[in-house]
Design a protein around this motif. Structure first.
Motif, PDB file in Angstrom:
ATOM      1  N   PRO A 181       0.795  -1.231   0.000  1.00 23.42           N
ATOM      2  CA  PRO A 181       0.000   0.000   0.000  1.00 23.42           C
ATOM      3  C   PRO A 181       0.825   1.278   0.000  1.00 23.42           C
ATOM      4  N   ALA A 182       2.092   1.205   0.406  1.00 25.81           N
ATOM      5  CA  ALA A 182       2.921   2.411   0.477  1.00 25.81           C
ATOM      6  C   ALA A 182       3.495   2.807  -0.887  1.00 25.81           C
ATOM      7  N   ILE A 183       3.405   1.921  -1.877  1.00 22.86           N
ATOM      8  CA  ILE A 183       3.945   2.224  -3.200  1.00 22.86           C
ATOM      9  C   ILE A 183       2.893   2.966  -4.019  1.00 22.86           C
ATOM     10  N   ASP A 184       3.280   4.095  -4.582  1.00 17.50           N
ATOM     11  CA  ASP A 184       2.368   4.849  -5.443  1.00 17.50           C
ATOM     12  C   ASP A 184       2.314   4.221  -6.831  1.00 17.50           C
ATOM     13  N   ILE A 185       1.205   4.449  -7.527  1.00 18.86           N
ATOM     14  CA  ILE A 185       1.001   3.834  -8.845  1.00 18.86           C
ATOM     15  C   ILE A 185       0.519   4.870  -9.847  1.00 18.86           C
ATOM     16  N   VAL A 186       1.128   4.846 -11.026  1.00 16.96           N
ATOM     17  CA  VAL A 186       0.656   5.617 -12.177  1.00 16.96           C
ATOM     18  C   VAL A 186       0.303   4.627 -13.277  1.00 16.96           C
ATOM     19  N   PHE A 187      -0.909   4.706 -13.791  1.00 17.03           N
ATOM     20  CA  PHE A 187      -1.292   3.863 -14.921  1.00 17.03           C
ATOM     21  C   PHE A 187      -0.821   4.498 -16.224  1.00 17.03           C
ATOM     22  N   VAL A 188      -0.187   3.695 -17.061  1.00 18.05           N
ATOM     23  CA  VAL A 188       0.117   4.077 -18.447  1.00 18.05           C
ATOM     24  C   VAL A 188      -0.464   2.964 -19.297  1.00 18.05           C
ATOM     25  N   THR A 189      -1.600   3.203 -19.922  1.00 13.60           N
ATOM     26  CA  THR A 189      -2.358   2.110 -20.506  1.00 13.60           C
ATOM     27  C   THR A 189      -3.260   2.597 -21.637  1.00 13.60           C
ATOM     28  N   ALA A 190      -3.723   1.664 -22.427  1.00 16.41           N
ATOM     29  CA  ALA A 190      -4.692   1.980 -23.479  1.00 16.41           C
ATOM     30  C   ALA A 190      -6.121   1.761 -23.000  1.00 16.41           C
ATOM     31  N   ALA A 191      -6.289   1.294 -21.761  1.00 17.44           N
ATOM     32  CA  ALA A 191      -7.617   0.998 -21.225  1.00 17.44           C
ATOM     33  C   ALA A 191      -8.403   2.284 -20.983  1.00 17.44           C
ATOM     34  N   LYS A 192      -9.522   2.433 -21.702  1.00 19.91           N
ATOM     35  CA  LYS A 192     -10.328   3.652 -21.617  1.00 19.91           C
ATOM     36  C   LYS A 192     -11.685   3.437 -20.954  1.00 19.91           C
ATOM     37  N   GLU A 193     -11.979   2.209 -20.558  1.00 24.52           N
ATOM     38  CA  GLU A 193     -13.286   1.907 -19.988  1.00 24.52           C
ATOM     39  C   GLU A 193     -13.496   2.689 -18.694  1.00 24.52           C
ATOM     40  N   THR A 194     -14.651   3.311 -18.574  1.00 17.41           N
ATOM     41  CA  THR A 194     -14.912   4.144 -17.406  1.00 17.41           C
ATOM     42  C   THR A 194     -14.893   3.339 -16.110  1.00 17.41           C
ATOM     43  N   ALA A 195     -15.319   2.082 -16.165  1.00 14.34           N
ATOM     44  CA  ALA A 195     -15.293   1.246 -14.963  1.00 14.34           C
ATOM     45  C   ALA A 195     -13.855   1.034 -14.487  1.00 14.34           C
ATOM     46  N   THR A 196     -12.945   0.851 -15.430  1.00 14.39           N
ATOM     47  CA  THR A 196     -11.533   0.679 -15.096  1.00 14.39           C
ATOM     48  C   THR A 196     -10.969   1.961 -14.499  1.00 14.39           C
ATOM     49  N   VAL A 197     -11.266   3.071 -15.142  1.00 17.61           N
ATOM     50  CA  VAL A 197     -10.782   4.366 -14.658  1.00 17.61           C
ATOM     51  C   VAL A 197     -11.319   4.634 -13.249  1.00 17.61           C
ATOM     52  N   GLU A 198     -12.605   4.353 -13.056  1.00 14.73           N
ATOM     53  CA  GLU A 198     -13.224   4.621 -11.761  1.00 14.73           C
ATOM     54  C   GLU A 198     -12.580   3.799 -10.654  1.00 14.73           C
ATOM     55  N   GLU A 199     -12.324   2.501 -10.919  1.00 18.87           N
ATOM     56  CA  GLU A 199     -11.692   1.669  -9.897  1.00 18.87           C
ATOM     57  C   GLU A 199     -10.273   2.141  -9.612  1.00 18.87           C
ATOM     58  N   ALA A 200      -9.568   2.552 -10.670  1.00 15.48           N
ATOM     59  CA  ALA A 200      -8.209   3.060 -10.480  1.00 15.48           C
ATOM     60  C   ALA A 200      -8.217   4.298  -9.587  1.00 15.48           C
ATOM     61  N   LEU A 201      -9.166   5.199  -9.829  1.00 17.64           N
ATOM     62  CA  LEU A 201      -9.264   6.405  -9.015  1.00 17.64           C
ATOM     63  C   LEU A 201      -9.633   6.068  -7.577  1.00 17.64           C
ATOM     64  N   HIS A 202     -10.563   5.123  -7.406  1.00 18.52           N
ATOM     65  CA  HIS A 202     -10.929   4.689  -6.056  1.00 18.52           C
ATOM     66  C   HIS A 202      -9.730   4.059  -5.356  1.00 18.52           C
TER      67      HIS A 202
END
Length: 233
Positions: free
Chosen positions: A79-100
């Motif tokens: 949990p202490a490691i930060d994450i940046v997504f670099v991806t072609a995934a544009k699905e709003t459900a994916t984005v929403e979970e990533a933000l959550h």
């Protein structure tokens, strides 16, 4: 000064991984620890390494990790490691979970270098601010969360600084200058490293000179006008 920020790249396409590595290595203050192609490799590396990364550059489409399975595992186990997504995934459900899940940023491929650079310089500025203070105020939080000053008093410079000099940007400029070579840096190089324009970098550099936190000198090349460079005192 903040330590070098360690980055792990998780990307199954080796060409994209190499591009990401090259982009990161152009930005001051970052070091790529390794590149991983699968979830299994990534988790094994994290479980065995003596030095965990500060940041993971993560693609959604990893062959042995359907959907966001690897992301969920990373959030759970590290949990202490930060994450940046670099991806072609544009699905709003994916984005929403990533933000959550608390991602630092979400970049869509193909990523423009200026946008990529902005993500990393803002992340480094965030680390610098949090490392330099025991408590934050609302203006600090606005900069951390939004990258801007949205407070009603934004017209006035905080912390007694003159108008046009922002504390967070000033710290970024100072950090870049501190890590420079004995020959110093010019305004163009400082601006690129800090993620600001040349004119902005020069304004902050001259402020540091006036505050006796830096010194300016003229560097004479073989031809042309002498170049003004700056050194941290």
């Amino acid at each position: 000064m903040i330590k070098t920020i360690r980055v792990l790249i998780v990307e199954d396409d080796f060409r994209v991984a190499q591009i990401n590595r090259q982009l990161i290595e152009q930005i001051t203050g970052f070091q790529v620890l390794a590149e991983m192609k699968t979830a299994e490799e990534s988790l094994t590396f994290l479980q065995q390494t003596e030095q965990l990364p500060d940041l993971i550059l993560l693609d959604v489409y990893i062959p042995d990790s359907p959907g966001l399975e690897l992301f969920r595992r990373l959030r759970s186990d590290f949990p202490a490691i930060d994450i940046v997504f670099v991806t072609a995934a544009k699905e709003t459900a994916t984005v929403e979970e990533a933000l959550h899940g608390g991602v630092v940023d979400y970049l869509l491929k193909p990523v423009d270098f200026d946008r990529f650079h902005k993500t990393f310089t803002r992340y480094r500025a965030r680390k610098i601010l949090l490392a330099s203070k025991e408590e934050v105020n609302q203006e600090d939080l606005d900069r951390l969360l939004y990258g801007i000053d949205v407070s009603p008093s934004s017209a006035a410079a905080p912390d007694g600084l003159p108008k046009g000099i922002d504390q967070l940007t000033l710290e970024r400029i100072e950090d870049v200058l501190t890590s420079s070579s004995a020959d110093g840096m010019n305004a163009i190089d400082v601006g690129q490293a800090a993620g600001v324009s040349r004119s902005t970098a020069r304004r902050y550099l001259e402020f540091l000179v006036s505050a006796e936190k830096a010194k300016a000198q003229l560097h004479y090349g073989d031809v042309g006008r002498p170049e003004r460079t700056y050194l941290k005192i």
